[in-house]
Design a protein around this motif. Structure first.
Motif, PDB file in Angstrom:
ATOM      1  N   ALA A  39      81.293  -3.676  41.832  1.00  0.00           N
ATOM      2  CA  ALA A  39      82.378  -3.759  42.760  1.00  0.00           C
ATOM      3  C   ALA A  39      83.422  -2.556  42.774  1.00  0.00           C
ATOM      4  O   ALA A  39      83.640  -2.090  43.980  1.00  0.00           O
ATOM      5  N   ALA A  40      83.570  -2.078  41.791  1.00  0.00           N
ATOM      6  CA  ALA A  40      84.352  -0.791  41.538  1.00  0.00           C
ATOM      7  C   ALA A  40      83.710   0.351  42.102  1.00  0.00           C
ATOM      8  O   ALA A  40      84.379   1.078  42.630  1.00  0.00           O
ATOM      9  N   ALA A  41      82.103   0.528  41.833  1.00  0.00           N
ATOM     10  CA  ALA A  41      81.466   1.670  42.556  1.00  0.00           C
ATOM     11  C   ALA A  41      81.594   1.576  44.077  1.00  0.00           C
ATOM     12  O   ALA A  41      81.829   2.443  44.977  1.00  0.00           O
ATOM     13  N   VAL A  42      81.381   0.215  44.517  1.00  0.00           N
ATOM     14  CA  VAL A  42      81.511   0.243  46.287  1.00  0.00           C
ATOM     15  C   VAL A  42      83.037   0.512  46.785  1.00  0.00           C
ATOM     16  O   VAL A  42      83.087   1.416  47.743  1.00  0.00           O
ATOM     17  N   ARG A  43      83.871   0.321  45.924  1.00  0.00           N
ATOM     18  CA  ARG A  43      85.407   0.597  46.426  1.00  0.00           C
ATOM     19  C   ARG A  43      85.552   2.148  46.256  1.00  0.00           C
ATOM     20  O   ARG A  43      86.106   2.460  47.188  1.00  0.00           O
ATOM     21  N   LEU A  44      84.801   2.761  45.108  1.00  0.00           N
ATOM     22  CA  LEU A  44      84.891   4.081  45.120  1.00  0.00           C
ATOM     23  C   LEU A  44      84.310   4.879  46.203  1.00  0.00           C
ATOM     24  O   LEU A  44      84.760   5.981  46.715  1.00  0.00           O
ATOM     25  N   ALA A  45      83.309   4.178  46.839  1.00  0.00           N
ATOM     26  CA  ALA A  45      82.483   4.880  47.787  1.00  0.00           C
ATOM     27  C   ALA A  45      83.173   4.851  49.132  1.00  0.00           C
ATOM     28  O   ALA A  45      83.311   5.946  49.820  1.00  0.00           O
ATOM     29  N   ASP A  46      84.265   3.682  49.321  1.00  0.00           N
ATOM     30  CA  ASP A  46      84.977   3.800  50.691  1.00  0.00           C
ATOM     31  C   ASP A  46      85.984   4.983  50.166  1.00  0.00           C
ATOM     32  O   ASP A  46      86.294   5.586  51.342  1.00  0.00           O
ATOM     33  N   SER A  49      84.085   8.450  50.865  1.00  0.00           N
ATOM     34  CA  SER A  49      83.693   8.717  52.201  1.00  0.00           C
ATOM     35  C   SER A  49      84.736   9.266  52.947  1.00  0.00           C
ATOM     36  O   SER A  49      84.436  10.143  54.119  1.00  0.00           O
ATOM     37  N   ALA A  50      86.042   8.836  52.801  1.00  0.00           N
ATOM     38  CA  ALA A  50      87.091   9.149  53.985  1.00  0.00           C
ATOM     39  C   ALA A  50      87.840  10.791  53.467  1.00  0.00           C
ATOM     40  O   ALA A  50      88.501  11.410  54.165  1.00  0.00           O
ATOM     41  N   ALA A  51      87.110  11.313  52.319  1.00  0.00           N
ATOM     42  CA  ALA A  51      87.790  12.512  51.887  1.00  0.00           C
ATOM     43  C   ALA A  51      86.782  13.728  52.351  1.00  0.00           C
ATOM     44  O   ALA A  51      87.417  14.763  52.314  1.00  0.00           O
ATOM     45  N   ASP A  52      85.595  13.394  52.948  1.00  0.00           N
ATOM     46  CA  ASP A  52      84.746  14.637  53.449  1.00  0.00           C
ATOM     47  C   ASP A  52      84.592  15.481  52.399  1.00  0.00           C
ATOM     48  O   ASP A  52      84.768  16.958  52.877  1.00  0.00           O
ATOM     49  N   TRP A 123      77.016   5.383  50.871  1.00  0.00           N
ATOM     50  CA  TRP A 123      77.925   6.556  50.692  1.00  0.00           C
ATOM     51  C   TRP A 123      78.798   6.747  51.801  1.00  0.00           C
ATOM     52  O   TRP A 123      79.937   7.178  51.810  1.00  0.00           O
ATOM     53  N   ALA A 124      78.294   6.422  53.197  1.00  0.00           N
ATOM     54  CA  ALA A 124      78.972   6.435  54.515  1.00  0.00           C
ATOM     55  C   ALA A 124      79.449   7.904  54.472  1.00  0.00           C
ATOM     56  O   ALA A 124      80.705   8.092  54.828  1.00  0.00           O
ATOM     57  N   VAL A 125      78.749   8.980  54.329  1.00  0.00           N
ATOM     58  CA  VAL A 125      79.356  10.329  54.172  1.00  0.00           C
ATOM     59  C   VAL A 125      78.498  11.049  55.495  1.00  0.00           C
ATOM     60  O   VAL A 125      77.608  10.524  55.780  1.00  0.00           O
ATOM     61  N   GLY A 126      78.920  12.256  55.974  1.00  0.00           N
ATOM     62  CA  GLY A 126      78.372  12.901  56.768  1.00  0.00           C
ATOM     63  C   GLY A 126      77.168  13.603  56.320  1.00  0.00           C
ATOM     64  O   GLY A 126      76.857  13.894  55.434  1.00  0.00           O
ATOM     65  N   GLU A 127      76.253  13.945  57.567  1.00  0.00           N
ATOM     66  CA  GLU A 127      75.013  14.430  57.161  1.00  0.00           C
ATOM     67  C   GLU A 127      74.936  15.921  57.025  1.00  0.00           C
ATOM     68  O   GLU A 127      75.652  16.580  58.133  1.00  0.00           O
ATOM     69  N   LEU A 128      74.409  16.638  56.226  1.00  0.00           N
ATOM     70  CA  LEU A 128      74.478  18.037  56.065  1.00  0.00           C
ATOM     71  C   LEU A 128      73.025  18.676  56.506  1.00  0.00           C
ATOM     72  O   LEU A 128      72.091  18.515  55.911  1.00  0.00           O
TER      73      LEU A 128
END
Length: 240
Positions: A39-46, A49-52, A123-128
């Motif tokens: 659960a902590a890993a999922v919150r960390l992913a959030d 993901s907003a930090a780009d 992860w919800a991060v941008g594609e490079l």
């Protein structure tokens, strides 16, 4: 106040002032439950993901760093997750002290970092898509000049200078630009180019003649050389 209590208060104040400067105040708490690390890993992913700062490259998670060759993409390690995790949140344990819940700041556990690296769908991060050192031509014909990550194209842009191009070029200017571009690919079989067959059945583009109407001329192998063509164009643009 006793001497022991005064000394203890002084130590606590000293510890507070010695907090690392890289941990800005006001970061959101990342509560880590030892019984539920996923659960902590999922919150960390959030938070990440907003930090780009991380990007998806195929199935891998990468970051862009500077090197002697310019920006390069490097795979994300457990240490990267820990370091960047502390820049976007404050990992804490919950403890009960004298009947009250107390948050104790801790270093992000490696297990949480490894769990995060395995959350491919979270992860919800941008594609490079790559690293670009030349202006980008959009589908609508506009020239994109960007620095850093460009979310519209998925490219990391670096060292791009705006070319000296008029907003409304004349036909003469456009034809001159076309001749410059076509001269760099003198042996490429464009579909609209007059073909000349030399000894050995080698077909090349005759640049002494203007291109004909698109679609009327069929060249052998047209289409399968598109990728090398684009790769060479990108390489030529980087060197200019």
């Amino acid at each position: 106040m006793s001497k022991a209590a005064s000394e203890n208060k002084r130590k606590q104040q000293g510890a507070t002032s010695a907090l690392p400067k890289c941990a800005p105040a006001g970061l959101p708490d990342l509560i880590i439950d030892q019984a539920d690390l996923p659960a902590a890993a999922v919150r960390l992913a959030d938070q990440l993901s907003a930090a780009d700062v991380f990007f998806r490259r195929a199935e891998a998670l990468v970051k862009v760093v500077e090197s002697d060759r310019g920006p390069v993409a490097r795979p994300i390690t457990v240490h990267d997750v820990v370091n960047h995790g502390h820049r976007v949140c404050r990992p804490v344990f919950q403890k009960i002290v004298q009947g009250e819940i107390v948050l104790e700041p801790v270093t992000l556990p490696d297990r949480v970092a490894r769990l995060y690296l395995n959350l491919h769908d979270k992860w919800a991060v941008g594609e490079l898509n790559g690293i670009c050192r030349a202006p980008i031509l959009s589908n609508d014909g506009n020239i994109r000049i960007a620095q850093g990550y460009d979310p519209q194209t998925g490219y990391w842009c670096a060292g791009i200078d705006a070319p000296d191009i008029p907003k409304r070029p004349s036909r003469q200017q456009a034809e001159k630009a076309l001749r410059v571009l076509r001269s760099a690919f003198a042996t490429f079989p464009f579909a609209d180019a007059p073909m000349v067959t030399r000894s050995g059945s080698t077909t090349i583009v005759d640049l002494s003649k203007p291109p004909g109407p698109v679609g009327r001329s069929k060249s052998p192998g047209y289409g399968h050389l598109k990728l090398p063509h684009l790769m060479i164009a990108g390489s030529a643009a980087e060197q200019r």
